[in-house]
Design an enzyme around this catalytic site. Structure first.
Site, PDB file in Angstrom:
ATOM      1  N   MET A   1       0.816  -1.206   0.000  1.00  0.00           N
ATOM      2  CA  MET A   1       0.000   0.000   0.000  1.00  0.00           C
ATOM      3  C   MET A   1       0.858   1.268   0.000  1.00  0.00           C
ATOM      4  O   MET A   1       2.067   1.228   0.212  1.00  0.00           O
ATOM      5  CB  MET A   1      -0.925   0.004   1.219  1.00  0.00           C
ATOM      6  CG  MET A   1      -1.938  -1.133   1.216  1.00  0.00           C
ATOM      7  SD  MET A   1      -3.024  -1.115   2.669  1.00  0.00           S
ATOM      8  CE  MET A   1      -3.989   0.373   2.347  1.00  0.00           C
ATOM      9  N   HIS A   2       0.191   2.397  -0.257  1.00  0.00           N
ATOM     10  CA  HIS A   2       0.693   3.758  -0.025  1.00  0.00           C
ATOM     11  C   HIS A   2       1.724   4.262  -1.023  1.00  0.00           C
ATOM     12  O   HIS A   2       2.056   5.448  -1.006  1.00  0.00           O
ATOM     13  CB  HIS A   2       1.305   3.895   1.378  1.00  0.00           C
ATOM     14  CG  HIS A   2       0.492   3.328   2.492  1.00  0.00           C
ATOM     15  ND1 HIS A   2      -0.833   3.656   2.696  1.00  0.00           N
ATOM     16  CD2 HIS A   2       0.813   2.440   3.466  1.00  0.00           C
ATOM     17  CE1 HIS A   2      -1.287   3.007   3.762  1.00  0.00           C
ATOM     18  NE2 HIS A   2      -0.317   2.248   4.237  1.00  0.00           N
TER      19      HIS A   2
ATOM     20  N   ASP B   1      -2.654  -5.036   0.398  1.00  0.00           N
ATOM     21  CA  ASP B   1      -2.162  -6.346   0.827  1.00  0.00           C
ATOM     22  C   ASP B   1      -2.829  -6.867   2.092  1.00  0.00           C
ATOM     23  O   ASP B   1      -3.151  -8.060   2.180  1.00  0.00           O
ATOM     24  CB  ASP B   1      -0.640  -6.323   0.983  1.00  0.00           C
ATOM     25  CG  ASP B   1      -0.116  -5.164   1.830  1.00  0.00           C
ATOM     26  OD1 ASP B   1      -0.929  -4.405   2.398  1.00  0.00           O
ATOM     27  OD2 ASP B   1       1.115  -5.019   1.916  1.00  0.00           O
TER      28      ASP B   1
END
Length: 484
Positions: A79-80, A235
């Site tokens: 992520m991110h 995830d």
């Protein structure tokens, strides 16, 4: 057949499952992380595509007929990450990853704007996507001016697979641009970082179709062109789908590179002051809360590298019977910490070292330190309104029985170990691909695995663990002023 693709930090996993959700075969493509400066963490998105081709190439070599029978694809990813594209979809610079802390000042600036916590339900953490773009705007204005699209890592993989700029709710909730309660982009928050909705991908739910496989790639892999690709999930939400952690009260503890204590919710219950993440889940009208440790198995791997041993060798030295804490304490803040401190600059430490503190004592302290960090996350979840009666363990670190006993005792609740099987993010992604292709009921597909054993807290060591945890908690304020 259904294909799950999980783009992790250390590699891409491709997993084939059949219509009965039984794993058939998997492939893997490795990845490395570049750290050109302290606090920086980057990857070249071109390497993601190479790793994906390698992973699917392994499946084509070993199971060509099964790969040809794939009728749905699901995506999961770290992520991110900020993947910046120009108007021709060319990558402008290496992707700034989830564990990159260069934008900690920008994150604090955004977090001081009350609209961000109000609309996203979260602190603006340095690892989130929005502060990364503010950093780029301030430090690389010529690149920022050329940004036409910002994609999360798995959604750049989708662009390559399908040609579509699309994402879904669970991953997008970690950007600091999503109105998490209303499950849509916030025009206000985008404008606060110099962007608008044109810079964002179209949003769907994780089990809805979000593009189809391009003919060129389908021909290369011997697959069917037009195969639907599900929205997928970040995830942790994908792992939750794989574990069946989608209903109220279900939870897991993940011992991966980072550590996650994850609880599913049927309502939106934000409490950003606790430093708990409150994100959309991958299924409609569901949310989840997470406490996040930035260095879980990373802490053990760090010690293993210094000791010149494999991580499994270090834990094997302890045996399976839980020991009383030795007095050596480890703070697992090698990359800063999220829950409960939101501190990008804090760093790890050993305390209580003595002449008799050998390798086993250091290993024991590392395992206990991560266990106490999970307890911090549990306390934060409780303060956010979530109470857990038990958790299921997943991730590479869960192979250590000693570590599971330490975690159960630190948390004070049972830890369930699933029966042998692959229930991780790639499996969850494949489940989402199945739902997107067949229209099956998500809750009948995302079921819980069988439990092979349950690790109960060690009542005889509960008091010793509580005393050790008090020492652990006292160390953070003691070192905060000298570790930055």
């Amino acid at each position: 057949m259904y294909l799950g693709l999980d783009l992790g930090t250390s590699g891409v996993k491709a997993l084939l499952i059949d219509g009965d959700q039984q794993p058939v075969a998997s492939g893997h493509g490795p990845l490395d992380v570049s750290r050109p400066h302290p606090g920086w963490s980057e990857q070249d998105p071109a390497h993601w595509l190479e790793a994906c081709e390698h992973a699917i190439g392994e499946l084509k070599a070993s199971h060509p007929n099964e790969l040809a029978a794939v009728r749905g694809i699901g995506l999961s990813g770290q992520m991110h990450g900020a993947t910046l594209l120009d108007r021709d979809d060319h990558v402008l610079q290496p992707c700034i990853l989830w564990n990159d802390t260069r934008s900690h000042a920008e994150a604090a600036m955004l977090d001081a704007d009350p609209r961000f916590r109000e609309l996203t339900g979260n602190i603006v953490f340095p690892g989130f996507t929005a502060p990364k773009l503010v950093w780029v705007k301030a430090n690389e204005p010529e690149i920022f001016a050329r940004v036409a699209k910002v994609l999360l890592p798995k959604d750049y993989l989708r662009l390559w697979l399908s040609g579509e700029h699309m994402s879904e709710m669970s991953d997008s909730a970690g950007t600091s641009w999503l109105d998490v309660g209303k499950r849509r982009w916030s025009v206000e928050l985008l404008a606060a970082t110099g962007l608008d909705e044109s810079h964002m991908p179209t949003l769907v739910e994780g089990m809805q179709p979000a593009g189809t496989l391009r003919a060129e790639l389908a021909s290369q892999w011997g697959m069917q062109a037009g195969t639907p690709i599900a929205g997928g999930a970040g995830d942790n939400a994908a792992s939750a789908c794989g574990m069946g952690t989608v209903g109220e009260g279900h939870a897991f503890v993940s011992l991966g590179t980072s550590g996650v204590l994850f609880a599913a919710n049927s309502a939106y219950l934000p409490n950003p002051a606790s430093a708990v993440h409150t994100f959309c889940h991958a299924l409609p009208q569901t949310w989840h809360q997470m406490g996040v440790i930035l260095s879980a198995t990373d802490s053990l791997n760090w010690l293993a590298g210094i000791a010149g041993r494999e991580a499994g060798e270090l834990t094997a030295e302890l045996g399976d019977n839980l020991r009383a804490p030795s007095g050596v304490t480890f703070l697992p803040y090698l990359s800063g910490e999220r829950t409960p401190y939101n501190d990008a600059t804090i760093r790890g430490a050993f305390a209580g070292l003595a002449h008799e503190s050998g390798r086993a004592a250091l290993t024991q302290a590392v395992l206990e330190g991560v266990a106490f960090a999970f307890r911090d996350s549990l306390d934060a979840l409780v303060s956010a309104g979530t109470r857990l009666e038990r958790v299921t363990a997943i991730g590479g670190g869960s192979r250590s029985l000693y570590w599971l006993k330490a975690i159960a005792t630190a948390l004070g609740i049972p830890v369930d170990v699933p029966a042998d099987g692959d229930f991780g993010a790639a499996f969850g992604a494949a489940r989402l691909g199945l739902i997107a292709a067949t229209g099956a009921d998500p809750f009948s597909v995302c079921t819980l695995p069988a439990t092979s054993r349950t690790i109960e807290p060690d009542a005889g060591l509960a008091q010793a663990y509580e005393e050790a945890r008090r020492r652990y908690r006292a160390l953070y304020p003691a070192i905060k002023g000298v570790s930055a």
